[in-house]
Enzyme design. Structure first.
Site, PDB file in Angstrom:
ATOM      1  N   ASP A 161       0.820  -1.219   0.000  1.00 46.01           N
ATOM      2  CA  ASP A 161       0.000   0.000   0.000  1.00 46.01           C
ATOM      3  C   ASP A 161       0.848   1.261   0.000  1.00 46.01           C
ATOM      4  O   ASP A 161       0.659   2.158  -0.825  1.00 46.01           O
ATOM      5  CB  ASP A 161      -0.937   0.039   1.213  1.00 46.01           C
ATOM      6  CG  ASP A 161      -2.065  -0.983   1.094  1.00 46.01           C
ATOM      7  OD1 ASP A 161      -1.849  -2.031   0.459  1.00 46.01           O
ATOM      8  OD2 ASP A 161      -3.150  -0.718   1.638  1.00 46.01           O
ATOM      9  N   ASP A 201      -7.528   5.088  12.264  1.00 54.73           N
ATOM     10  CA  ASP A 201      -6.140   5.532  12.229  1.00 54.73           C
ATOM     11  C   ASP A 201      -5.959   6.889  11.562  1.00 54.73           C
ATOM     12  O   ASP A 201      -5.130   7.693  11.984  1.00 54.73           O
ATOM     13  CB  ASP A 201      -5.258   4.470  11.566  1.00 54.73           C
ATOM     14  CG  ASP A 201      -5.075   3.256  12.474  1.00 54.73           C
ATOM     15  OD1 ASP A 201      -5.062   3.451  13.701  1.00 54.73           O
ATOM     16  OD2 ASP A 201      -4.961   2.129  11.962  1.00 54.73           O
ATOM     17  N   SER A 222      -5.697  -7.453   7.111  1.00 60.70           N
ATOM     18  CA  SER A 222      -5.127  -6.153   7.453  1.00 60.70           C
ATOM     19  C   SER A 222      -4.523  -6.286   8.844  1.00 60.70           C
ATOM     20  O   SER A 222      -5.239  -6.522   9.820  1.00 60.70           O
ATOM     21  CB  SER A 222      -6.213  -5.083   7.436  1.00 60.70           C
ATOM     22  OG  SER A 222      -5.717  -3.916   8.051  1.00 60.70           O
TER      23      SER A 222
HETATM   24  N1  ARG Z   1      -9.359  -1.489  15.247  1.00 60.76           N
HETATM   25  C1  ARG Z   1      -8.110  -1.191  15.873  1.00 60.76           C
HETATM   26  C2  ARG Z   1      -8.078   0.248  16.281  1.00 60.76           C
HETATM   27  O1  ARG Z   1      -8.828   1.035  15.774  1.00 60.76           O
HETATM   28  C3  ARG Z   1      -6.924  -1.537  14.987  1.00 60.76           C
HETATM   29  C4  ARG Z   1      -6.752  -0.735  13.738  1.00 60.76           C
HETATM   30  C5  ARG Z   1      -5.527  -1.042  12.900  1.00 60.76           C
HETATM   31  N2  ARG Z   1      -5.417  -2.443  12.651  1.00 60.76           N
HETATM   32  C6  ARG Z   1      -5.398  -3.049  11.472  1.00 60.76           C
HETATM   33  N3  ARG Z   1      -5.400  -4.359  11.480  1.00 60.76           N
HETATM   34  N4  ARG Z   1      -5.416  -2.409  10.361  1.00 60.76           N
HETATM   35  O2  ARG Z   1      -7.310   0.641  17.122  1.00 60.76           O
END
Ligand code: ARG
Length: 403
Positions: free
Chosen positions: A16, A125, A179
């Protein structure tokens, strides 16, 4: 489009962000500096340099942030016993503000006017990165390619990679990967079959913990030393924050500790299902509550527990650098002045249980609580009056209700 002079990209070297790198260079026609942090994700980071070089990046930064991550982000959060929605230890949430802080610092150093990240438009994120950048330097622009470009699917992403000769790892051509976000605190796995919360997660999603069923049949006893709220030693051996968490991850992983299968509420508005593995963090949360149980005053402990969900939600939602998080942190830190001593735990088939605790600053008084005769003056008649007064309004209330 606004003219951008120079961009600092948060770059993992994965598919990515490799595509994002190319897209930024093409779209903005400016220099892109890459920033890669070692947060203990356990990946070979020198390979990242080669990839960035191949994409024509002149300024490649790879920084080991493990100690800063644990000392200044994970430990302050653990002082609060922070859990989002009662269960999530916030392993991804707490890493983002640290990355954002370094993106901003680097942007200033190299004279970049923008930073870029690879978080998508549906997740938490993006909020954590961008709210942190806003709070640290409002003059820096944020570019989020996933919200800007017209790549809408995994297939289109692969086509773009092919067209621009960006190497696609062979396992990513067939089945799309989960992911995954990993650092010293946790591994988080989302997507694919996990998107159906009614379906049981396959065994192979777990990366750093064994199934508790397969964990050793003999329990392991460990002792963690605390000073002013922070863990400082394991089995009497003093360790730096990152070394200590690494050690506990090994111990916890071997005993199947810290697995979590959770459906959570994202800040952006949808529910999502994820698998978390937080072996060391789970041990530390239990141990920290253990040392607090003898060193904190009741009202202080209860106040901490009242504000904890609020504090955890701030971190989850991306407000680490906001004034209200700093205010709560000051309160939490103040409470930790006497949270020192040792906690012994038993690790056994998925659980970490406190089996003893001791502190030079303990408030626990065996003399006061004992069922035996005590030297400390405690007048049992005081308890009688205490109950009579506390019961006063209940007696009025019950009489009125005609019970
Ligand atoms: N859902 C979790 C959070 O918001 C992890 C997010 C990132 N994780 C990922 N597998 N892309 O803190």
């Amino acid at each position: 489009m606004t003219k951008i002079e120079k961009i600092v990209l948060s770059y993992s070297g994965g598919l990515d962000t490799s595509i994002i790198l190319k897209w930024l260079q093409e779209t903005y026609g400016c220099e892109v500096v890459t920033f890669t942090a070692d947060l203990g994700q356990g990946e070979e980071l020198e390979a990242v340099r080669a990839k960035a070089e191949m994409s024509g990046v002149k300024d490649i930064r790879i920084v080991d942030l493990r100690e800063e991550f644990v000392r200044d982000f994970v430990f302050p959060m653990l002082r609060a016993n922070a859990l989002y929605e009662g269960q999530y230890l916030l392993g991804s949430s707490i890493a983002r503000p640290l990355i954002a802080k370094h993106l901003v610092g680097l942007a200033r150093e190299v004279g970049a006017d923008a930073v870029a990240h690879g978080a998508t438009g549906k997740g938490n994120d993006q909020l954590r990165f961008e709210l942190a950048v806003n709070a640290l330097d409002p003059s820096i622009k944020v570019i989020a390619p996933w919200r800007k470009w017209n790549i809408r699917s995994r297939m289109q992403l692969l086509e773009y990679a092919e067209k621009h000769r960006i190497p696609v790892p062979s396992d990513k051509r067939g089945e799309a990967p989960f992911s995954i976000d990993a650092n010293l605190l946790h591994t988080s796995t989302e997507g694919k079959s996990l998107e159906n919360p009614a379906e049981v997660a396959p065994d192979h999603v777990y990366q750093r913990t064994v199934d508790p069923v397969d964990a050793p049949d003999t329990p392991e006893i460990i002792t963690i030393g605390f000073e002013r709220g922070d863990p400082v030693s394991v089995n009497g051996k003093a360790m730096t924050p990152a070394a200590l968490l690494t050690e506990l991850n090994g111990l916890g992983g071997r005993h199947g500790i810290g697995r979590l299968d959770l459906v959570e509420n994202r800040f952006i508005g949808m529910k999502s299902r994820g698998i978390y593995e937080t072996p060391g963090g789970t041990i530390l949360l239990t141990a920290h509550r253990g040392i607090e149980s003898i060193t904190l005053d009741r009202a202080a402990a209860h106040l901490k527990d009242e504000i904890m969900p609020r504090y955890a939600e701030l971190i989850y939602n991306g407000f680490w650098f906001a004034p209200e998080r700093e205010m709560l942190q000051a309160l939490i830190d103040h409470s930790q002045a006497f949270v020192s001593g040792e906690v012994t735990l038993r690790l056994y088939k998925g659980s970490a249980s406190v089996i003893s605790r001791a502190s030079p600053c303990s408030l626990y008084s065996a003399d006061l609580v004992t069922f035996e005769e005590s030297a400390i003056a405690f007048d049992h008649h005081d308890a009688e009056g205490f109950i009579r007064l506390n019961g006063l309004r209940l007696r009025s209330w019950a009489a009125r209700n005609g019970r």
